[in-house]
Design an enzyme around this catalytic site. Structure first.
Site, PDB file in Angstrom:
ATOM      1  N   LEU A   6       6.972   2.970  -6.099  1.00  0.00           N
ATOM      2  CA  LEU A   6       6.983   2.102  -5.325  1.00  0.00           C
ATOM      3  C   LEU A   6       5.808   1.496  -4.837  1.00  0.00           C
ATOM      4  O   LEU A   6       4.728   2.312  -4.634  1.00  0.00           O
ATOM      5  CB  LEU A   6       7.506   2.926  -3.719  1.00  0.00           C
ATOM      6  N   GLY A   9       4.983  -2.671  -1.184  1.00  0.00           N
ATOM      7  CA  GLY A   9       4.655  -2.947   0.426  1.00  0.00           C
ATOM      8  C   GLY A   9       2.867  -4.125   0.531  1.00  0.00           C
ATOM      9  O   GLY A   9       2.792  -3.930  -0.543  1.00  0.00           O
ATOM     10  N   GLN A  78      11.304  -6.124  -5.533  1.00  0.00           N
ATOM     11  CA  GLN A  78      12.194  -5.696  -4.415  1.00  0.00           C
ATOM     12  C   GLN A  78      11.928  -6.878  -3.265  1.00  0.00           C
ATOM     13  O   GLN A  78      10.956  -7.093  -2.897  1.00  0.00           O
ATOM     14  CB  GLN A  78      11.901  -4.784  -4.005  1.00  0.00           C
ATOM     15  N   GLY A  83      12.527  -0.350   2.885  1.00  0.00           N
ATOM     16  CA  GLY A  83      12.527   1.286   2.876  1.00  0.00           C
ATOM     17  C   GLY A  83      12.413   1.221   2.009  1.00  0.00           C
ATOM     18  O   GLY A  83      12.877   0.813   0.599  1.00  0.00           O
ATOM     19  N   THR A  84      11.953   2.804   1.532  1.00  0.00           N
ATOM     20  CA  THR A  84      11.635   3.789  -0.026  1.00  0.00           C
ATOM     21  C   THR A  84      12.820   3.794  -0.676  1.00  0.00           C
ATOM     22  O   THR A  84      12.890   3.566  -1.333  1.00  0.00           O
ATOM     23  CB  THR A  84      10.924   4.806   0.551  1.00  0.00           C
ATOM     24  N   GLY A 135       6.830  11.923   7.646  1.00  0.00           N
ATOM     25  CA  GLY A 135       7.994  12.537   7.730  1.00  0.00           C
ATOM     26  C   GLY A 135       7.468  14.072   7.458  1.00  0.00           C
ATOM     27  O   GLY A 135       7.074  14.694   6.553  1.00  0.00           O
ATOM     28  N   GLU A 146      15.707  19.873   6.830  1.00  0.00           N
ATOM     29  CA  GLU A 146      15.813  18.711   6.870  1.00  0.00           C
ATOM     30  C   GLU A 146      13.948  18.371   6.736  1.00  0.00           C
ATOM     31  O   GLU A 146      13.120  18.549   6.888  1.00  0.00           O
ATOM     32  CB  GLU A 146      15.930  18.511   8.837  1.00  0.00           C
ATOM     33  N   HIS A 310     -30.692  -9.713  -2.628  1.00  0.00           N
ATOM     34  CA  HIS A 310     -32.196 -10.008  -2.182  1.00  0.00           C
ATOM     35  C   HIS A 310     -32.337  -9.443  -0.721  1.00  0.00           C
ATOM     36  O   HIS A 310     -31.824  -9.708  -0.447  1.00  0.00           O
ATOM     37  CB  HIS A 310     -32.458 -11.657  -1.671  1.00  0.00           C
TER      38      HIS A 310
HETATM   39  C1  UD1 Z   1       6.319   7.948   3.296  1.00  0.00           C
HETATM   40  C2  UD1 Z   1       7.352   8.229   3.848  1.00  0.00           C
HETATM   41  C3  UD1 Z   1       6.977   9.577   5.424  1.00  0.00           C
HETATM   42  C4  UD1 Z   1       5.924  10.362   4.101  1.00  0.00           C
HETATM   43  C5  UD1 Z   1       5.039   9.042   3.339  1.00  0.00           C
HETATM   44  C6  UD1 Z   1       3.812   9.624   2.748  1.00  0.00           C
HETATM   45  C7  UD1 Z   1       9.663   7.493   3.916  1.00  0.00           C
HETATM   46  C8  UD1 Z   1      10.744   6.838   5.081  1.00  0.00           C
HETATM   47  N1  UD1 Z   1       8.723   8.015   4.469  1.00  0.00           N
HETATM   48  O1  UD1 Z   1       5.945   6.532   4.818  1.00  0.00           O
HETATM   49  O2  UD1 Z   1       7.795  10.852   4.852  1.00  0.00           O
HETATM   50  O3  UD1 Z   1       5.328  11.469   4.889  1.00  0.00           O
HETATM   51  O4  UD1 Z   1       5.015   8.212   3.124  1.00  0.00           O
HETATM   52  O5  UD1 Z   1       2.689   8.742   2.314  1.00  0.00           O
HETATM   53  O6  UD1 Z   1       9.159   6.719   3.135  1.00  0.00           O
HETATM   54  N2  UD1 Z   1       6.927   0.567  -0.464  1.00  0.00           N
HETATM   55  C9  UD1 Z   1       7.890  -0.785  -0.807  1.00  0.00           C
HETATM   56  N3  UD1 Z   1       9.691  -1.224  -0.001  1.00  0.00           N
HETATM   57  C10 UD1 Z   1       9.529  -0.772   0.834  1.00  0.00           C
HETATM   58  C11 UD1 Z   1       8.687  -0.163   2.106  1.00  0.00           C
HETATM   59  C12 UD1 Z   1       7.773   0.570   1.047  1.00  0.00           C
HETATM   60  O7  UD1 Z   1       7.312  -0.376  -2.512  1.00  0.00           O
HETATM   61  O8  UD1 Z   1      10.628  -1.849   0.854  1.00  0.00           O
HETATM   62  C13 UD1 Z   1       6.438   1.274  -1.115  1.00  0.00           C
HETATM   63  C14 UD1 Z   1       4.873   1.223  -0.426  1.00  0.00           C
HETATM   64  O9  UD1 Z   1       4.751  -0.300  -0.548  1.00  0.00           O
HETATM   65  C15 UD1 Z   1       4.213   2.656  -0.700  1.00  0.00           C
HETATM   66  C16 UD1 Z   1       5.180   3.253  -0.575  1.00  0.00           C
HETATM   67  O10 UD1 Z   1       6.468   2.330  -0.677  1.00  0.00           O
HETATM   68  O11 UD1 Z   1       3.565   2.092  -1.605  1.00  0.00           O
HETATM   69  C17 UD1 Z   1       5.649   4.279   1.145  1.00  0.00           C
HETATM   70  O12 UD1 Z   1       5.396   3.341   1.996  1.00  0.00           O
HETATM   71  P1  UD1 Z   1       5.299   3.133   3.481  1.00  0.00           P
HETATM   72  O13 UD1 Z   1       5.682   2.134   4.197  1.00  0.00           O
HETATM   73  O14 UD1 Z   1       3.469   3.553   2.961  1.00  0.00           O
HETATM   74  O15 UD1 Z   1       5.539   4.457   3.410  1.00  0.00           O
HETATM   75  P2  UD1 Z   1       5.211   5.706   5.088  1.00  0.00           P
HETATM   76  O16 UD1 Z   1       4.939   5.040   6.008  1.00  0.00           O
HETATM   77  O17 UD1 Z   1       3.781   6.009   4.675  1.00  0.00           O
END
Ligand code: UD1
Ligand code: MG
Length: 402
Positions: A6, A9, A78, A83-84, A135, A146, A310
């Protein structure tokens, strides 16, 4: 085996570096974070990687193309970062069987990946001091009970590392995942739904894991990456150059007399280094850079095309692409009281946990002679810093500082 990364972002906490590239394309040890991930995936037998891209996606596509380092690459766009779980859904049509899914903003090594591959439906976990930012994974009788996303009062410090081994079944649960309180479709909610439906997820402890959230995390990652390099000198090294430890010098680079390098250090292609400069351990210098006379650079990342020509000092800093430092511009990296350095981002103050931190500087910043940059300064891309100016705190992109 296939893997999905992913990487759509921006990485807002990495600003100003992400004003001009997605977080996953920030170069550490002269390679994007994403490249390090793909290299480790290859070691465990992944032959096809699907990159979910969005923000500045052309930078990702241009760098990696259709195959990179022997790994086949496919892209899924995307358009909105919803979201992930939504990001993973966008890659569904490519997925043939069980697969790995990784957040693009993590660093993980092959040994850890092997343990995740062992069992299907596995979540990589780690323990941290600030579980409220992740998480939190509640484990019972060896299986995940959970995942509680970004809880105010964490019940444990075991957290989701953002590295998973899924089967195609995960897509059934993505389809029924509702929006979270943060307004996103989150893979952690998807996993909770699957658990309620009787799917069992095991965990695998990840040890070589670093979460790249803030710019100073890059210094940690850089140090880790450089600790694994071997000496490889393709450029020209003049007489009277001292090289200690492991050092990589790229093609077309010249290291001029009187230069003293303490590895591990990587220097890219077509750089001009010296005469008479001092490059200290854990420094990465990109392609086409110049480090001139009486310059000291320590524990820093200097990106492509930047010139520090320099009488400059740069310590514990991340400097973007195509910057130019005027003679005598220096960066402080330690407070006089030697206390922890706090930085100001656009809207808040953040503790960095570091006593030594220089500056975080975006692309195309020009400084005049004798400009002084204080420890923890964050300078946006395309700023002009006038001669003799003193810079501290957060500076928006395109600002002129007098
Ligand atoms: C996420 C996890 C969290 C975990 C943490 C570890 C979720 C909801 N949460 O949180 O449980 O502990 O990673 O680092 O997954 N991305 C996309 N598209 C989106 C959103 C995100 O491609 O719509 C990508 C971002 O670019 C990034 C990755 O997914 O590389 C994770 O997203 P990020 O927003 O960093 O999630 P965290 O808040 O770190
Ligand atoms: Mg993250």
């Amino acid at each position: 085996m296939q893997a999905v990364i992913l990487s759509a972002g921006e990485g807002t906490r990495m600003r100003p570096l992400t004003y001009t590239r997605p977080k996953v394309m920030i170069e550490v040890a002269n390679k994007p974070i994403l490249a390090h991930l793909i290299e480790e995936l290859k070691k465990v037998g992944v032959d096809e990687v699907i990159l979910v891209v969005g923000y500045y996606q052309e930078k990702v596509r241009e760098y990696f193309g259709k195959t990179w380092n022997g790994v086949r690459l496919k892209y899924s766009t995307q358009t909105k970062q919803l979201g992930t779980a939504d990001a993973l859904r966008s890659a569904e049509h490519y997925i043939e069987d069980d697969f790995l899914m990784l957040n693009g903003d993590t660093i993980v090594d092959a040994e850890d990946l092997k343990r995740i591959i062992e069992n299907e439906m596995t979540i990589g976990v780690n323990t941290v001091d600030d579980p409220e930012n992740y998480g939190v994974v509640v484990v019972k009788d060896g299986f995940v009970e959970e995942i509680i996303e970004k809880p105010e009062k964490p019940v444990a410090n075991t957290i989701n590392a953002g590295i998973y081994h899924f089967t195609r079944d995960i897509f059934d649960y993505i389809r029924i995942t509702p929006k979270s309180v943060r307004g996103e479709y989150e893979i952690t909610d998807t996993i909770n739904l699957a658990i309620k439906d009787g799917v069992r997820f095991s965990t695998a402890k990840i040890s070589g894991w670093i979460d790249a959230s803030y710019p100073w995390d890059l210094l940690k990652i850089n140090e880790l990456m450089l600790s694994n390099i071997d000496t490889e000198i393709d450029g020209v090294v003049e007489k009277n150059v001292t090289i200690k430890g492991n050092v990589v010098i790229g093609e077309g680079s010249i290291i001029k007399a009187g230069t003293y390098i303490e590895g591990p250090v990587v220097i890219g292609k077509n750089c001009e280094i010296g005469p008479n400069c001092y490059i200290r351990a854990h420094t990465s210098i990109g392609n086409g850079c110049k480090i001139g006379a009486a310059v000291e650079v320590k524990n820093s990342i200097v990106m492509n095309g930047t010139k520090i020509p320099h009488h400059n000092y740069i310590g514990d800093s991340v400097i973007g692409e195509n910057c130019n430092f005027g003679a005598g511009t220096k960066v402080a990296n330690l407070k006089l009281d030697e206390k922890e350095i706090e930085v100001y981002t656009k809207d808040k103050r953040i503790k960095t946990g570091r006593k030594k931190l220089g500056a975080i500087i975006g692309d195309n910043v020009k400084t005049g002679i004798n400009a002084s940059i204080n420890a923890g300064a964050m300078i946006g891309n395309n700023c002009f810093i006038a001669p003799n100016a003193y810079v501290d705190g957060w500076i928006d992109p395109y600002t002129r500082v007098f």
